[in-house]
Design an enzyme around this catalytic site. Structure first.
Site, PDB file in Angstrom:
ATOM      1  N   GLU A   1      -1.708  -9.104   3.951  1.00  0.00           N
ATOM      2  CA  GLU A   1      -1.673  -9.544   5.346  1.00  0.00           C
ATOM      3  C   GLU A   1      -3.049  -9.739   5.959  1.00  0.00           C
ATOM      4  O   GLU A   1      -3.176 -10.388   7.009  1.00  0.00           O
ATOM      5  CB  GLU A   1      -0.863  -8.550   6.194  1.00  0.00           C
ATOM      6  CG  GLU A   1      -1.540  -7.210   6.471  1.00  0.00           C
ATOM      7  CD  GLU A   1      -1.336  -6.179   5.378  1.00  0.00           C
ATOM      8  OE1 GLU A   1      -1.479  -4.981   5.676  1.00  0.00           O
ATOM      9  OE2 GLU A   1      -1.047  -6.559   4.236  1.00  0.00           O
TER      10      GLU A   1
ATOM     11  N   HIS B   1      -3.565  -5.360   0.344  1.00  0.00           N
ATOM     12  CA  HIS B   1      -3.062  -5.824   1.638  1.00  0.00           C
ATOM     13  C   HIS B   1      -3.072  -7.350   1.715  1.00  0.00           C
ATOM     14  O   HIS B   1      -4.086  -7.956   2.062  1.00  0.00           O
ATOM     15  CB  HIS B   1      -3.907  -5.240   2.772  1.00  0.00           C
ATOM     16  CG  HIS B   1      -3.689  -3.781   2.996  1.00  0.00           C
ATOM     17  ND1 HIS B   1      -2.732  -3.298   3.865  1.00  0.00           N
ATOM     18  CD2 HIS B   1      -4.282  -2.689   2.444  1.00  0.00           C
ATOM     19  CE1 HIS B   1      -2.750  -1.972   3.845  1.00  0.00           C
ATOM     20  NE2 HIS B   1      -3.682  -1.578   2.987  1.00  0.00           N
TER      21      HIS B   1
ATOM     22  N   CYS C   1       0.831  -1.204   0.000  1.00  0.00           N
ATOM     23  CA  CYS C   1       0.000   0.000   0.000  1.00  0.00           C
ATOM     24  C   CYS C   1       0.872   1.262   0.000  1.00  0.00           C
ATOM     25  O   CYS C   1       1.501   1.572  -0.994  1.00  0.00           O
ATOM     26  CB  CYS C   1      -0.980  -0.043   1.177  1.00  0.00           C
ATOM     27  SG  CYS C   1      -2.344   1.134   1.020  1.00  0.00           S
TER      28      CYS C   1
ATOM     29  N   SER D   1      -0.126  -9.719  38.454  1.00  0.00           N
ATOM     30  CA  SER D   1      -1.544  -9.453  38.682  1.00  0.00           C
ATOM     31  C   SER D   1      -2.362 -10.728  38.777  1.00  0.00           C
ATOM     32  O   SER D   1      -3.521 -10.688  39.170  1.00  0.00           O
ATOM     33  CB  SER D   1      -2.091  -8.599  37.524  1.00  0.00           C
ATOM     34  OG  SER D   1      -2.051  -9.342  36.314  1.00  0.00           O
ATOM     35  N   GLY D   2      -1.765 -11.858  38.404  1.00  0.00           N
ATOM     36  CA  GLY D   2      -2.524 -13.099  38.336  1.00  0.00           C
ATOM     37  C   GLY D   2      -3.076 -13.357  36.955  1.00  0.00           C
ATOM     38  O   GLY D   2      -3.617 -14.422  36.679  1.00  0.00           O
ATOM     39  N   GLY D   3      -2.939 -12.355  36.064  1.00  0.00           N
ATOM     40  CA  GLY D   3      -3.379 -12.529  34.691  1.00  0.00           C
ATOM     41  C   GLY D   3      -2.357 -13.302  33.876  1.00  0.00           C
ATOM     42  O   GLY D   3      -1.256 -13.606  34.348  1.00  0.00           O
ATOM     43  N   VAL D   4      -2.713 -13.597  32.646  1.00  0.00           N
ATOM     44  CA  VAL D   4      -1.851 -14.410  31.784  1.00  0.00           C
ATOM     45  C   VAL D   4      -0.508 -13.729  31.531  1.00  0.00           C
ATOM     46  O   VAL D   4       0.555 -14.342  31.682  1.00  0.00           O
ATOM     47  CB  VAL D   4      -2.547 -14.699  30.435  1.00  0.00           C
ATOM     48  CG1 VAL D   4      -1.611 -15.460  29.497  1.00  0.00           C
ATOM     49  CG2 VAL D   4      -3.827 -15.487  30.653  1.00  0.00           C
ATOM     50  N   ASP D   5      -0.537 -12.447  31.168  1.00  0.00           N
ATOM     51  CA  ASP D   5       0.681 -11.763  30.732  1.00  0.00           C
ATOM     52  C   ASP D   5       1.731 -11.670  31.838  1.00  0.00           C
ATOM     53  O   ASP D   5       2.885 -12.065  31.645  1.00  0.00           O
ATOM     54  CB  ASP D   5       0.344 -10.357  30.222  1.00  0.00           C
ATOM     55  CG  ASP D   5      -0.665 -10.379  29.090  1.00  0.00           C
ATOM     56  OD1 ASP D   5      -0.737 -11.404  28.390  1.00  0.00           O
ATOM     57  OD2 ASP D   5      -1.396  -9.390  28.924  1.00  0.00           O
ATOM     58  N   SER D   6       1.340 -11.138  32.993  1.00  0.00           N
ATOM     59  CA  SER D   6       2.318 -10.970  34.065  1.00  0.00           C
ATOM     60  C   SER D   6       2.771 -12.317  34.623  1.00  0.00           C
ATOM     61  O   SER D   6       3.911 -12.465  35.061  1.00  0.00           O
ATOM     62  CB  SER D   6       1.755 -10.087  35.188  1.00  0.00           C
ATOM     63  OG  SER D   6       0.671 -10.713  35.842  1.00  0.00           O
ATOM     64  N   SER D   7       1.887 -13.317  34.596  1.00  0.00           N
ATOM     65  CA  SER D   7       2.256 -14.647  35.093  1.00  0.00           C
ATOM     66  C   SER D   7       3.314 -15.284  34.199  1.00  0.00           C
ATOM     67  O   SER D   7       4.325 -15.802  34.676  1.00  0.00           O
ATOM     68  CB  SER D   7       1.024 -15.552  35.171  1.00  0.00           C
ATOM     69  OG  SER D   7       0.069 -15.042  36.074  1.00  0.00           O
TER      70      SER D   7
END
Length: 529
Positions: free
Chosen positions: A181, A179, A87, A232-238
């Site tokens: 993608e 595009h 593009c 935090s107990g969430g996926v990312d920080s764990s």
């Protein structure tokens, strides 16, 4: 390991290019237009292919060519590194090599048809010579007249005759106006695959290879220093904390801050997960009074996020001092956080994330963000590679600012407690119904609007709460659930929502109306604030 560098000119789908390349087994990274690729090459950093992204601007507004484009095309000339322009990136290539690019008489947005007039190694096995193919377009400018010297036209727009695909086979430079993608372009993935074959990229980028690389990078970055992890107990920080722990062991100190804005029983859940299942010690800090005090009277969502981000850092700096020689702060920032916060030079800011845009400009701890370049689904794959239990990996995303950004307007203790109970009823019933694992993210929002209702023989005047459930793969786009499901499934979900509505209104004082958010992303974001 092969690397594809994507030069980001501000397209909201640049990250999709990175995802598609990674899905094909090749590591990709996004760079701003000011990147000095020549300097990188002189330091021995090898780039195997370049992709120039789309963007909202016009090459007619350019005063000179961006540094990165000059570097990319010099490396192409010197070392034969293949280049693909998409593009705006296509228009940039045309402009650089001397073609006229101007505003189109007829702009093309959405589905468009092309006439294939020449073969190409990019379209081998995808398009047939002389065929008419559909693609996804989003552009206002086009090449006027002839393509640059050394290039040939592969395809033109069936409607306007404008050049839609040009290539220079000798220099391995390719430009497409559409595009490849996006999922709306049939065969787009295969075209990118062919481009990677032309570049000779090895298909060895996996979560296993990423894990190995990141462990070394974390050891090098921390250089023997101690790290405090914001979990935090969430996926990312764990996942981030387990990854850092694997790299540096006991030099990592995990801290969980109870902001008073968390899901019901969250502190206990975190203790059970980290101590019981992961054998990692966690310091729990109850700072709910401090956060509530700072948020008093604040209504603007960006101000709320900023306050929460600054307070988080303040708390962690204090904790770091009390722990001794702490030099680094780990956060579970992931790539969509960075993209939506508009941290890149060309990106448009959508909203700040407390892990990114909410950070104060001056901070006494250096950041460690091991997941910064991963999408949510990649984070879960990494978690599996690390051996994390499904109890962590299958949790729905929860925003860093917590319930503060699910309460429209001012955050008060009364509203937080009410929303916490609403959300708990909704999610518990979703688990009991077997729906939880089929939904990417579900949550409740408290709207500071009161409506009239009736219960028994009495008049009520309570809050409105909104329920939201979406399906997604990476958090960058999302559909409301149950979009795409069978009619029977949709009716079952409607019946489920009615049960949830009755449970909320019957069991909680203060709410007398429940609505369901049907909006996709885009145009909305998943969270309301």
């Amino acid at each position: 390991m092969s690397t594809v560098a994507i030069v980001d000119f501000g397209s909201q789908v640049t990250q999709l290019i990175a995802r598609r390349v990674r899905e094909l087994g090749v590591y990709s990274e996004v760079f701003p237009p000011s990147t000095d690729f020549q300097a990188m090459a002189s330091r021995g950093i090898k780039i195997d292919a370049f992709i120039l992204s789309g963007g909202p601007n016009s090459v007619q507004q350019l005063h000179g060519v961006p540094n990165a484009v000059s570097d990319v095309l010099n490396l192409n000339l010197q070392k034969g590194v293949p280049v693909l322009g998409i593009c705006y990136g296509f228009q940039m290539l045309a402009h650089y090599f001397g073609a006229d690019v101007a505003q189109s008489v007829a702009r093309e947005f959405g589905r468009a048809w092309l006439d294939v007039i020449e073969p190409s190694s990019i379209t081998e096995g995808v398009w047939s010579l002389g065929s008419k193919v559909d693609v996804w377009m989003s552009h206002s400018d086009s090449i006027v007249g002839e393509v640059p010297q050394g290039f040939r036209v592969v395809a033109r727009s069936a409607d306007t005759g404008a050049v839609a695909f040009m290539c220079n086979d000798e220099r391995k430079i390719y430009g497409v106006q559409f595009h490849p993608e996006v999922a709306h372009t049939p065969g787009g993935r295969e075209m990118l695959d062919n481009f990677l074959k032309i570049a000779g990229c090895t298909r060895d980028w996996t979560m296993g290879s990423f894990l190995h690389t990141q462990i070394g990078a974390i050891k090098s970055a921390t250089d023997g220093g101690r790290v405090v992890a914001a979990i935090s107990g969430g996926v990312d920080s764990s996942v981030a904390s387990v990854l850092v722990h694997k790299a540096i062991g006991e030099r990592l100190v995990c801290v969980f801050v109870d902001t008073g804005l968390l899901r019901k029983g969250e502190a206990s859940v975190v203790r059970d997960l980290f101590v019981g299942k992961l054998n990692m010690h966690v310091n729990v800090l109850d700072k709910s009074a401090l956060f509530m005090q700072r948020l008093a009277g604040v209504q603007d969502p960006e101000v709320k996020r900023k306050i929460i981000g600054e307070t988080f850092i303040e708390v962690f700096e204090q904790e770091a001092k009390s722990l001794g020689d702490i030099k680094f702060l780990m956060q579970g920032t992931i790539y969509p956080d960075v993209i939506e916060s508009g941290v890149g030079e060309s990106g448009t800011k959508i909203k700040s994330h407390h892990n990114v845009g909410g950070l104060p400009e001056i901070m006494n701890l250096s950041l460690v963000e091991p997941l910064r370049h991963l999408f949510k689904d990649e984070v879960r794959l990494l978690g599996k590679e690390l051996g994390l239990p499904s109890a962590i990996l299958d949790r729905h995303p929860f925003p860093g600012p917590g319930l503060a950004v699910r309460i429209m307007g001012e955050v008060t203790a009364e509203r937080v407690e009410l929303l916490r109970e609403i959300d708990n009823i909704y999610i518990d019933m979703m688990r009991d119904s077997g729906l939880y694992d089929h939904i990417w993210q579900a949550f409740a929002v408290l709207v500071p609007v009161r409506t009239v209702g009736v219960m028994g023989d009495g008049r009520t005047y309570g809050y409105v709460c909104a329920l939201r459930a979406v399906t997604s793969s990476d958090g960058m786009t999302a559909d409301c659930f149950p979009f795409g499901e069978t009619d029977e499934r949709k009716l079952e979900f409607l019946a489920f929502l009615q049960k949830v509505s009755r449970a909320i209104v019957s069991n909680l004082q203060g709410v007398n109306r429940v609505v369901y958010d049907m909006t996709s992303k885009p145009p909305a974001t998943i969270e309301w604030e």
